[in-house]
Write a protein that holds these residues in place. Sequence first.
Motif, PDB file in Angstrom:
ATOM      1  N   SER A  82       0.811  -1.227   0.000  1.00  0.00           N
ATOM      2  CA  SER A  82       0.000   0.000   0.000  1.00  0.00           C
ATOM      3  C   SER A  82       0.840   1.272   0.000  1.00  0.00           C
ATOM      4  CB  SER A  82      -0.970   0.033   1.189  1.00  0.00           C
ATOM      5  OG  SER A  82      -1.847  -1.077   1.133  1.00  0.00           O
ATOM      6  N   TYR A  83       2.132   1.136  -0.263  1.00  0.00           N
ATOM      7  CA  TYR A  83       3.008   2.305  -0.374  1.00  0.00           C
ATOM      8  C   TYR A  83       3.705   2.302  -1.722  1.00  0.00           C
ATOM      9  CZ  TYR A  83       2.535   3.010   4.671  1.00  0.00           C
ATOM     10  OH  TYR A  83       2.030   3.238   5.928  1.00  0.00           O
ATOM     11  N   SER A  84       4.152   3.475  -2.141  1.00  0.00           N
ATOM     12  CA  SER A  84       5.010   3.618  -3.306  1.00  0.00           C
ATOM     13  C   SER A  84       6.313   4.266  -2.850  1.00  0.00           C
ATOM     14  CB  SER A  84       4.353   4.487  -4.381  1.00  0.00           C
ATOM     15  OG  SER A  84       3.187   3.873  -4.883  1.00  0.00           O
ATOM     16  N   ALA A  85       7.337   4.145  -3.660  1.00  0.00           N
ATOM     17  CA  ALA A  85       8.635   4.725  -3.311  1.00  0.00           C
ATOM     18  C   ALA A  85       8.976   5.855  -4.263  1.00  0.00           C
ATOM     19  CB  ALA A  85       9.722   3.656  -3.366  1.00  0.00           C
ATOM     20  N   PHE A  86       9.364   6.969  -3.711  1.00  0.00           N
ATOM     21  CA  PHE A  86       9.875   8.084  -4.512  1.00  0.00           C
ATOM     22  C   PHE A  86      11.388   8.080  -4.381  1.00  0.00           C
ATOM     23  CE2 PHE A  86      11.384  12.404  -5.110  1.00  0.00           C
ATOM     24  CZ  PHE A  86      10.775  12.751  -6.301  1.00  0.00           C
ATOM     25  N   VAL A  87      12.084   8.017  -5.511  1.00  0.00           N
ATOM     26  CA  VAL A  87      13.540   7.958  -5.520  1.00  0.00           C
ATOM     27  C   VAL A  87      14.090   9.092  -6.367  1.00  0.00           C
ATOM     28  CG1 VAL A  87      15.568   6.545  -6.028  1.00  0.00           C
ATOM     29  CG2 VAL A  87      13.434   5.443  -5.315  1.00  0.00           C
ATOM     30  N   ASP A  88      14.871   9.961  -5.761  1.00  0.00           N
ATOM     31  CA  ASP A  88      15.492  11.076  -6.468  1.00  0.00           C
ATOM     32  C   ASP A  88      17.003  10.866  -6.435  1.00  0.00           C
ATOM     33  OD1 ASP A  88      16.520  13.439  -7.410  1.00  0.00           O
ATOM     34  OD2 ASP A  88      15.093  14.714  -6.358  1.00  0.00           O
ATOM     35  N   TYR A  96       9.107   6.506   1.172  1.00  0.00           N
ATOM     36  CA  TYR A  96       7.835   5.887   0.815  1.00  0.00           C
ATOM     37  C   TYR A  96       6.695   6.868   1.083  1.00  0.00           C
ATOM     38  CZ  TYR A  96      10.567   1.559   1.378  1.00  0.00           C
ATOM     39  OH  TYR A  96      11.518   0.583   1.298  1.00  0.00           O
ATOM     40  N   TYR A  97       5.587   6.673   0.367  1.00  0.00           N
ATOM     41  CA  TYR A  97       4.368   7.433   0.612  1.00  0.00           C
ATOM     42  C   TYR A  97       3.176   6.542   0.261  1.00  0.00           C
ATOM     43  CZ  TYR A  97       4.227   8.034  -4.457  1.00  0.00           C
ATOM     44  OH  TYR A  97       4.186   7.791  -5.812  1.00  0.00           O
ATOM     45  N   PRO A  98       2.014   6.769   0.840  1.00  0.00           N
ATOM     46  CA  PRO A  98       0.837   5.946   0.531  1.00  0.00           C
ATOM     47  C   PRO A  98       0.544   5.954  -0.972  1.00  0.00           C
ATOM     48  CG  PRO A  98       0.425   7.231   2.490  1.00  0.00           C
ATOM     49  CD  PRO A  98       1.725   7.734   1.928  1.00  0.00           C
ATOM     50  N   SER A  99       0.262   4.795  -1.515  1.00  0.00           N
ATOM     51  CA  SER A  99       0.127   4.646  -2.967  1.00  0.00           C
ATOM     52  C   SER A  99      -1.013   5.459  -3.572  1.00  0.00           C
ATOM     53  CB  SER A  99      -0.078   3.164  -3.324  1.00  0.00           C
ATOM     54  OG  SER A  99       1.052   2.410  -2.966  1.00  0.00           O
ATOM     55  N   ASP A 100      -2.032   5.778  -2.785  1.00  0.00           N
ATOM     56  CA  ASP A 100      -3.162   6.521  -3.334  1.00  0.00           C
ATOM     57  C   ASP A 100      -2.996   8.036  -3.209  1.00  0.00           C
ATOM     58  OD1 ASP A 100      -3.387   6.513  -0.596  1.00  0.00           O
ATOM     59  OD2 ASP A 100      -5.557   6.237  -0.565  1.00  0.00           O
ATOM     60  N   LEU A 221       1.595   7.009   8.737  1.00  0.00           N
ATOM     61  CA  LEU A 221       2.539   8.088   8.484  1.00  0.00           C
ATOM     62  C   LEU A 221       3.896   7.834   9.134  1.00  0.00           C
ATOM     63  CD1 LEU A 221       0.228  11.227   8.732  1.00  0.00           C
ATOM     64  CD2 LEU A 221       0.627   9.633   6.837  1.00  0.00           C
ATOM     65  N   GLN A 222       3.911   7.009  10.185  1.00  0.00           N
ATOM     66  CA  GLN A 222       5.180   6.638  10.800  1.00  0.00           C
ATOM     67  C   GLN A 222       6.066   5.896   9.806  1.00  0.00           C
ATOM     68  OE1 GLN A 222       6.193   6.639  14.662  1.00  0.00           O
ATOM     69  NE2 GLN A 222       7.967   6.823  13.302  1.00  0.00           N
ATOM     70  N   VAL A 223       5.445   5.064   8.970  1.00  0.00           N
ATOM     71  CA  VAL A 223       6.202   4.343   7.938  1.00  0.00           C
ATOM     72  C   VAL A 223       6.881   5.322   6.994  1.00  0.00           C
ATOM     73  CG1 VAL A 223       6.014   2.769   5.964  1.00  0.00           C
ATOM     74  CG2 VAL A 223       4.721   2.316   8.054  1.00  0.00           C
ATOM     75  N   ASP A 226       9.860   7.076   8.771  1.00  0.00           N
ATOM     76  CA  ASP A 226      11.002   6.177   8.984  1.00  0.00           C
ATOM     77  C   ASP A 226      11.670   5.733   7.688  1.00  0.00           C
ATOM     78  OD1 ASP A 226      10.652   6.309  11.713  1.00  0.00           O
ATOM     79  OD2 ASP A 226       9.483   4.463  11.841  1.00  0.00           O
ATOM     80  N   SER A 227      11.078   6.082   6.554  1.00  0.00           N
ATOM     81  CA  SER A 227      11.590   5.569   5.277  1.00  0.00           C
ATOM     82  C   SER A 227      12.610   6.483   4.601  1.00  0.00           C
ATOM     83  CB  SER A 227      10.431   5.332   4.302  1.00  0.00           C
ATOM     84  OG  SER A 227       9.861   6.566   3.871  1.00  0.00           O
TER      85      SER A 227
END
Length: 233
Positions: A82-88, A96-100, A221-223, A226-227
């Motif tokens: 249920s999360y997606s990853a943003f990589v810069d 990570y952030y919630p996928s929706d 949001l803790q996830v 911590d990501s």
Amino acid sequence: MAVSSLSIRFCVSPTISHKTDIPCPNPSLRACCSLSSGTNLDSSENGNGSNWKRRQALVGVGTLLATSVPATLLLAEEVPKSYSAFVDREDGYSYYYPSDWREFDFRAHDSAFKDRYLQLQNVRVRFIPTEKTDIREVGPMDEVVYDLVKHKFAAPNQVATIYDMKERVEDGKSYYTFEYGLRTPIYATTSFATVAVGNNRYYTLIVGANERRWRKVKKQLQVVADSLKILQI
């Protein structure tokens, strides 16, 4: 900030941007990902679709060339459900952030995502130059957190409260994560923030929500908090 998206499913584009947005993979389709290209985006903070100048391109289904994006695929395997990853990779960080959640433009920040319906429920990341090499060089955790919350995050009309703080060390890099609240006579928010130093940059990630919803979304949001991870540039 990179802003238009190239979605990829079992096929790899000839060119890959430094900024990568990786949805949580389906167990049967582990390599599903989307890569952000460098097209400019003009949007307002309210994130209305009419303000977005965005191009979406779908690449046909084909054979995945795993050797083309090994780091991306490795990260995709680690993304929680249920999360997606943003990589810069250009600016040296990921989270990570919630996928929706949807990407939007948050003033003076490098990247930001928000809930589709709740404006105050969002995550954003910014960074400033520094000669420090680790957050510990900025100061002890309690002093750094107090200064940030009381003197940087809180506006003159806001009452700031620090609830909790912790330090984690990953790959030799220290991160300070803390929970705090900001209150005005009109509304109140609660947030997590994570700060870290690397690549001659001082990174700050903030993810929060309306105080009334905090108990419901705190674990989610803790996830995110911590990501945050600093990547070597």
